[in-house]
Structures are given as structure tokens and as C-alpha cells.
Design an enzyme around this catalytic site. Structure first.
Site, mmCIF file in Angstrom:
data_model
loop_
_atom_site.group_PDB
_atom_site.id
_atom_site.type_symbol
_atom_site.label_atom_id
_atom_site.label_comp_id
_atom_site.label_asym_id
_atom_site.label_seq_id
_atom_site.Cartn_x
_atom_site.Cartn_y
_atom_site.Cartn_z
ATOM 1 N N ASP A 287 -12.685 52.481 19.155
ATOM 2 C CA ASP A 287 -11.640 51.828 19.924
ATOM 3 C C ASP A 287 -10.449 52.788 19.990
ATOM 4 O O ASP A 287 -10.404 53.804 19.293
ATOM 5 C CB ASP A 287 -11.262 50.469 19.316
ATOM 6 C CG ASP A 287 -10.596 49.567 20.351
ATOM 7 O OD1 ASP A 287 -10.218 50.056 21.434
ATOM 8 O OD2 ASP A 287 -10.443 48.360 20.086
HETATM 9 C C1 BGC Z 1 -8.825 47.637 23.065
HETATM 10 C C2 BGC Z 1 -10.203 47.723 23.659
HETATM 11 C C3 BGC Z 1 -10.151 48.502 24.956
HETATM 12 C C4 BGC Z 1 -9.514 49.842 24.723
HETATM 13 C C5 BGC Z 1 -9.442 50.689 25.959
HETATM 14 C C6 BGC Z 1 -8.124 48.968 23.015
HETATM 15 O O1 BGC Z 1 -6.798 48.848 22.634
HETATM 16 O O2 BGC Z 1 -8.909 47.076 21.783
HETATM 17 O O3 BGC Z 1 -10.742 46.452 23.844
HETATM 18 O O4 BGC Z 1 -11.439 48.616 25.492
HETATM 19 O O5 BGC Z 1 -8.210 49.652 24.227
HETATM 20 O O6 BGC Z 1 -8.531 50.202 26.863
#
Ligand code: BGC
Length: 730
Positions: A287
Site C-alpha cells: 500500500d
Molecule cells: C490506500 C489504498 C489505495 C492506495 C493508492 C492508499 O492510501 O490505502 O487503498 O489503493 O492508497 O491510491
């Protein structure tokens, strides 16, 4: 010595044409679509330098919102990264891709990812609402429509579906879950993966957030999680397993610290479970910044340590923080990270790129959907999904609105709101393309029925200045439709709330409007169940509209006017107050009688149970019939129930099949959903709903290390109000 890049590369970048097989024999093996992926990966890997490999392990964020910067950006970025995040600008995406193809030695295409969560330009209901439709095929079609739109803008890969398990509606991301049943979430996970990935215009799916993120303590986002291994296996892991079985190409490692080992450095979940037991061969992306965050979590001493721990645990692609890019070369040189570990991560990333056909079709040709407004077909699908996802929680008979209703007062901060109907993660969705509830009702109310609108108060904060006008409007009406709830920003990532109360002055407004004494229809627009408190008994009808997306207002109007019959059922328990959290249908039995246990100050039952949802017709269940009363391992027992619609209008019923194993080595939940089926029933019609029970699949359960247990003994089966019993033989 690495071989130089072949002269055939320019052929790839001159246009959008795919490489033809006629040219195959001249190409290096990795460029030959006729060869098996494993061979292509091995060939390419053998040509790569360590630096080129590390490039592949890095994903970068990209602000591609300014189309004027296309060329400058593409040149500036010198895209030697394996992946970019993109959305909304095909020209930028293709320009970067051209750079990667022409300006890097091996011309390895970039994979472009984006958060396509519940729609791209056409916005569908939030996932929690989608789960309330109990229709995996509808979910599949919606996600495919989203994939088509995203693909037309150059997205190769979505960071969805999110399949986190959560029983705490304070957590803002409950809006992104498929509800509290691991079984229902598993079915949704599989449907979403198929929908995103299928067909030539499909995009890679990503199961996230692996794993346990939905148990963030106190519902506070990014907090640590303490999840007993038994619970991890029963509740959190199943939807990931189902998504992988459905062919998900990628998985995202979560932010949360899981029992002392952060999920993004957790070798047990990332390698032992995901790779060894489940045989997952796709890529794991961290993530956003999750590798670097290992430092803050107290699991890594510095960036190099974080890179080493994440990579060795099984995170292949480092999202956004650049830690792999910065440190892996030195780590390999010093022997702290074996070169083979880097190779393996690269292999997994390349496999996905080959699988998605990126080497053959690196550029995306503009199509009618590129940058386009939602098509009529997608809008129709969005309306259908919104209708089907809304849950009629209460109805004293005021709905559907009677033919003699002449004056409708539409009150509340969400009455004429558009942006908030999209919820969080609305991608390229545009407020001006959303049908508000006011617009939907104006369109659907019969000619001669007046509709007047008063916001009454702000969504949050503000004063009572609007109350008088709202109450006066209510008094002058035949019926009040009161639209209360949350803004889009009150749920989603890092949008947790300590209470489930209606924000700002909304409850006060609701009570003031209710005191006008007119029949009150409450429409709740929210990303989670909200506390209805004193307003609940005053409302003649309550519709949970969730955040229903682009056609949300039309869907509300369809249901209120009776053009459509409500059929959604709650995929999440709706508590009375935040003090009851966690409250969920599949809890283990308590030591003394009663389902939920007592509080002194509030009733201890939920406001509305999991599975609750009303219709404008009724359904009558016959007794459960079973093919036999004992089933042996390896056998099948078929249970059937006949459901009749005795009413005068067609309706859709969802039969939820639960089991309970009353005595087990590891105690089992009060009820576990094991199967569901939903079907339309014409007036007067009956239908047989079936559940073919396979003991290993449906009656076994995991132990704390995931090994399945199937025990002989009694099982209780539930369908609607009916129960039956059977035995599992030795
Ligand atoms: C979120 C994810 C997301 C990623 C990319 C993160 O902060 O937890 O769910 O896919 O950002 O945008």
C-alpha cells in the site's frame, strides 16, 4: 554480457498495432507472444541488469491532471519505473509509455494502476451498498463497465476490490467493504475480480488490503490490529482466498501492524499463506508508502532495513515511497538481500505484464469511451445497481407514495446534493453528471404533484437558520421526504468517526420536521450505518440509500414512487449506537442466554439485523425440505425451500442460507451465511430456492493455522424464518 536491444523495438512504438506473429521469429524470446509466459519472463530476466530489475520493483505516483504538461512530464520523468499510478489522461499515459519503450534499453512496458473502486466515470454505489444487492452478476457487470471506462483512459490495473473484513462502522473504510459476512465478501470478491479482469478491455484486479486492515483498533485508520489467528482464518482471509481462486492477478499488502508484525513485512501471511498454501503467482504491491512506514511502526530501523524486510517477506512492488529504488542495490551488494529474492519479485511483476498483454499492446488506442461522459448503457446499469442496493429498513405503509399525494416536501442537506451521492473514491465521476434526489423525484413524480425543496441545515456544522422554512414546508405538504446523512468525505480512507450520529444539526432538524406531523420518509445517504436515535420511531419509512452513485437520485425516486420495488438486504448489522460496536450476526454464542448480551441503558439488539430489508410485497416461506437427514464427507445434501409472493406486485426475494454447528471443537458462530440466491417473483408466483450442501466446502471450518476441520454431529440450517436439522456422519 547482456545482449543489446533489438532493432525491432521501434515497430512497437510507431502506432497502436500489436506485434504480429509473422515477425515472431526475428524477435528475442521475451517479445514473442507465441512463447509461454514463463519462458518469456526467464528470457527477459536474464537480460536485465540489477538496476533495471530494481526499476521494475518501483511504482511512482503521477499527477497527470494537466494535459499541457504531457511532453515535459514524460521527458522529465524518464520513466524507468516499473509502474505508475495514473487516471484520467490517456495522452500522458501513452507519452510515458512511449518513453519507456524507446528510452530504456529493454523497452519494458510500464503498468499503469489506479483506484477504480466503484466506477470510473460512471459511479456505481459504494461497495458496502453493492453487497446489499446480493447479486454477484450485477457486481461483475458494473466492475466490467468500470474497467472498460478506465481502460479507455489507459488504466491497466485497478487497486480493487477491497475485501477487508470489518465489524466497526466507525472505520471510514467500512464503506469500501462488502459487509460483515466472510462468505458474502468472498462471493463479491470473486465476482469483482472476474468483472474487472474479463475480456480484452479488462484490467488487472488487486485484492486489498492484505490482511487485517479492517480491524484497525477503535476504527481509527492506520492503527494496529490484534487479530487472534483463529479469527484471521475465519473472517479475514477467506475473501482473499476466493479472489485468488477467481484469478486475481495482484494483491496489495496492508498498512496495519498485525499482531506485532506489520502486514507489509509479514512473511506468514505474504509468503507462507499467500504463496505456499494458496499458490498465488501474481504480484504483491505495497500500500502507499507501507514499506517506509515499517520504520514508524517500530519494525524497521531505517529505510534500508524496511526495504529488506518487506521484500524478503514477499512485497514485490514498492508503492510510492521509493525505498526499494533507493536501497536495494546496496542491500544486494552487501549480501543482505539475496539476488534471487530480487529476481523472484521481478518475475512476478513481469508475469503480470505479460499476462495483461502489455508487451503486445503497450499503448492504448483512444476509443469512444476515452474521457467520455457515461454512456446510456452504463447509466442504466448504475441506476439498476443503485435501485438494487438500497435497503428499505422500515415502512408503515407510506411507501410507495400514494397516488393522491399532491405536495411533497423534500427536506435536508442531501435533498439536492450531487457530489456527496458519489461517496469516496469517485475517480473521474463528476458531480454535474449525478442525478440528485430532487432531480430524480422531479422526473419521476406524477404530473400534478408538486415538489418543493428546503435544505433545512448544513450537512455538518452551521446553525438553525433554515429550520423555520423547512418546518413550514413540511406543514404545507402531504408527505415529507427527509434526506439526511453523511458527506462523501465522512467515510473512506482516513475518515473515521467516533460516533455514528447524524452530523451537525441534522438530528435536530429531523425532529423539528417530524413534529410538523406529516408522514415522514427518511432517506439516509451514508457510507456506513448511522445512528438514527429518536428519529427512528418518528419516521413512517426509512430507506438506506447509501452513497448510490451517478444515478442515485433516480434510484431513490424509482423506489419512493413505486416504479421499482425495494429488494436490498443489509450486508452489515445496523447498530443503534456506536456503544454497541462490535455487533455482528456471526458472533460466537455468549455464556448466558440471549443473542447479544445486555446493556442497562439501551436495548441491546441491533437497530436492524444483518439480512434485514423490506419489500412492497411479502414473501411466504414453506418448510425446508432436505434430500436426506444425514450427509457423509464427500456426499451432498440438497435443501430446498419454496418461497411464494402472495402480493399483488412483483418483488425480488433473496434467500439467505445460514448454518449453525451447535457443538464443535472450536466454538462456531451463532449463524454463518453459507449460500444465497436472489430471484424475482411475479405476483402469486412461487419459486424453489436450493442449497446443495457439500460438507467439506460448507460445513468445515479452519483452525488457528488454517487447517480445515470437519466434525461429525448435528447442523442447524436456517432459511428466512425456517429452520431444519441434519447430521454429518463420521
Ligand atoms: C490506500 C489504498 C489505495 C492506495 C493508492 C492508499 O492510501 O490505502 O487503498 O489503493 O492508497 O491510491
Amino acid at each position: 554480457m547482456k545482449r543489446p536491444v533489438k532493432a525491432t523495438l521501434p515497430a512497437l512504438i510507431l502506432g497502436f498495432a500489436a506485434v504480429t506473429t509473422a515477425m515472431s521469429a526475428d524477435l528475442p524470446p521475451y517479445r514473442r507472444a507465441d512463447l509461454p509466459v514463463a519462458q518469456r519472463v526467464a528470457d527477459l530476466l536474464a537480460r536485465m541488469t540489477l538496476a533495471e530489475k530494481i526499476d521494475q520493483l518501483t511504482q511512482r505516483g503521477l499527477d497527470d491532471s494537466n494535459p499541457n504538461n504531457v511532453v515535459r512530464r514524460a521527458t522529465e520523468l524518464r520513466p524507468t519505473y516499473g509502474s505508475f499510478m495514473t487516471a484520467g489522461n490517456l495522452a500522458v499515459r501513452n507519452a510515458l509509455q512511449r518513453e519507456a519503450l524507446t528510452q530504456t534499453r529493454l523497452g519494458i512496458p510500464i503498468i499503469f494502476g489506479a483506484d477504480v473502486i466503484h466506477g470510473y466515470r460512471t459511479i456505481f454505489p459504494i461497495p458496502l451498498a453493492e453487497a446489499c444487492a446480493w447479486d454477484p452478476d450485477l457486481l461483475r457487470r458494473a466492475d466490467h463497465a468500470a474497467a472498460e471506462e478506465a481502460r479507455a483512459d489507459g488504466v491497466d490495473w485497478t487497486f480493487a476490490p477491497m475485501v477487508d473484513h470489518c465489524v466497526d462502522p466507525r472505520w471510514g473504510r467500512i464503506a469500501e467493504t462488502f459487509g460483515e459476512s466472510p462468505y458474502a465478501a468472498s462471493v463479491c470478491a470473486a465476482a469483482a475480480v472476474t468483472g474487472f479482469q474479463e475480456g480484452p478491455d479488462g484490467i488487472a484486479a488487486c485484492l486489498k488490503h492484505y490482511v487485517g486492515y479492517g480491524a484497525s483498533e477503535g476504527g481509527r485508520d492506520y492503527s494496529s490490529t490484534e487479530i487472534a489467528p483463529q479469527r484471521l482464518w475465519e473472517m479475514h482471509l477467506p475473501p482473499f482466498a476466493a479472489g485468488i481462486q477467481a484469478g486475481a492477478l495482484t494483491v496489495m499488502s496492508a498498512f496495519n501492524d498485525l499482531n506485532g508484525v506489520p502486514a507489509s513485512a509479514n512473511a506468514y501471511t505474504l509468503t507462507e499463506v499467500l504463496r505456499h498454501r494458496w499458490g498465488f503467482s501474481g504480484l504483491v504491491v505495497s500500500d502507499w508508502g507501507a514499506v517506509e512506514q515499517l520504520i514508524r511502526q517500530g519494525y524497521a530501523a531505517d529505510e534500508a532495513d524496511a526495504a529488506r524486510k518487506a521484500l524478503l517477506a514477499g512485497v514485490d512492488l514498492d508503492m510510492a515511497d521509493g525505498v526499494y529504488r533507493e536501497h536495494l542495490a546496496a542491500l544486494v551488494a552487501s549480501g543482505s538481500v539475496p539476488a534471487e529474492a530480487v529476481d523472484e519479485a521481478v518475475r512476478r511483476i513481469l508475469r503480470v505484464k505479460f499476462d495483461r498483454g502489455l508487451f503486445e499492446r503497450p499503448l492504448v488506442e483512444p476509443s469512444a469511451l476515452t474521457g467520455a461522459a457515461p454512456t446510456p448503457a452504463h447509466l442504466e446499469l448504475a441506476e439498476e445497481f443503485a435501485v438494487r442496493s438500497m435497503v428499505l429498513l422500515k415502512n408503515s405503509g407510506v411507501l410507495p407514495l400514494a397516488a393522491d399525494v399532491r405536495r411533497v416536501a423534500l427536506i435536508g442537506p442531501l435533498a439536492d446534493d450531487r457530489a456527496d451521492l458519489m461517496g469516496s473514491w469517485f475517480q473521474q465521476g463528476r458531480a454535474e453528471e449525478v442525478t440528485s434526489i430532487a432531480a430524480g423525484l422531479r422526473d419521476r413524480l406524477p404530473v400534478g404533484t408538486s415538489l418543493e425543496v428546503a435544505p433545512g441545515c448544513a450537512l455538518d456544522g452551521g446553525g438553525r437558520e433554515g429550520f423555520d422554512a423547512a418546518v413550514a414546508l413540511a406543514r404545507a405538504s402531504d408527505v415529507v421526504v427527509l434526506c439526511l446523512g453523511e458527506s462523501a468525505g465522512m467515510s473512506g480512507e482516513n475518515a473515521s468517526r467516533s460516533s455514528l450520529r447524524l452530523p451537525g444539526r441534522q438530528l435536530e432538524l429531523g425532529l423539528a420536521v417530524a413534529a410538523a406531523g406529516k408522514p415522514l420518509v427518511l432517506v439516509v445517504v451514508s457510507g456506513r450505518p448511522v445512528e438514527l436515535g429518536a428519529l427512528e420511531p418518528k419516521a413512517a419509512a426509512i430507506l438506506a440509500a447509501w452513497q448510490p452513485g451517478t444515478r442515485g437520485g433516480a434510484a431513490v425516486a424509482d423506489l419512493l414512487t413505486g416504479r421499482r420495488n425495494p429488494s436490498g438486504r443489509l450486508a452489515v448489522t445496523w447498530p443503534r449506537s456506536a456503544g454497541q460496536i462490535p455487533l455482528y450476526h456471526n458472533m460466537r454464542p455468549r455464556a448466558r442466554g440471549g443473542t447479544y448480551g445486555e446493556y442497562q441503558d439501551i436495548p441491546t439488539t441491533p437497530q436492524y439485523e444483518f439480512g434485514h430489508g423490506l419489500s412492497y410485497t411479502t414473501f411466504v416461506y414453506g418448510p425446508i425440505r432436505m434430500s436426506q437427514t444425514t450427509v457423509a464427507p464427500g456426499g451432498t445434501l440438497t435443501a430446498e425451500v419454496t418461497v411464494t409472493n402472495p402480493g399483488a406486485r412483483a418483488g425480488r426475494e433473496t434467500v439467505l442460507w445460514y448454518i449453525r454447528d451447535p457443538v464443535a471443537r472450536i466454538t462456531r458462530p451463532l449463524r454463518e451465511l453459507k449460500h444465497f440466491e436472489s430471484a424475482e417473483l411475479a405476483p402469486g408466483a412461487s419459486r424453489v430456492f436450493r442449497f446443495a450442501i457439500e460438507p467439506e466446502r460448507d460445513l468445515s471450518y479452519p483452525d488457528a493455522d488454517g487447517h480445515r476441520i470437519l466434525e461429525p454431529g448435528e447442523i442447524i440450517l436456517f432459511a428466512g424464518p425456517e429452520t431444519a436439522e441434519f447430521r454429518v456422519a463420521q
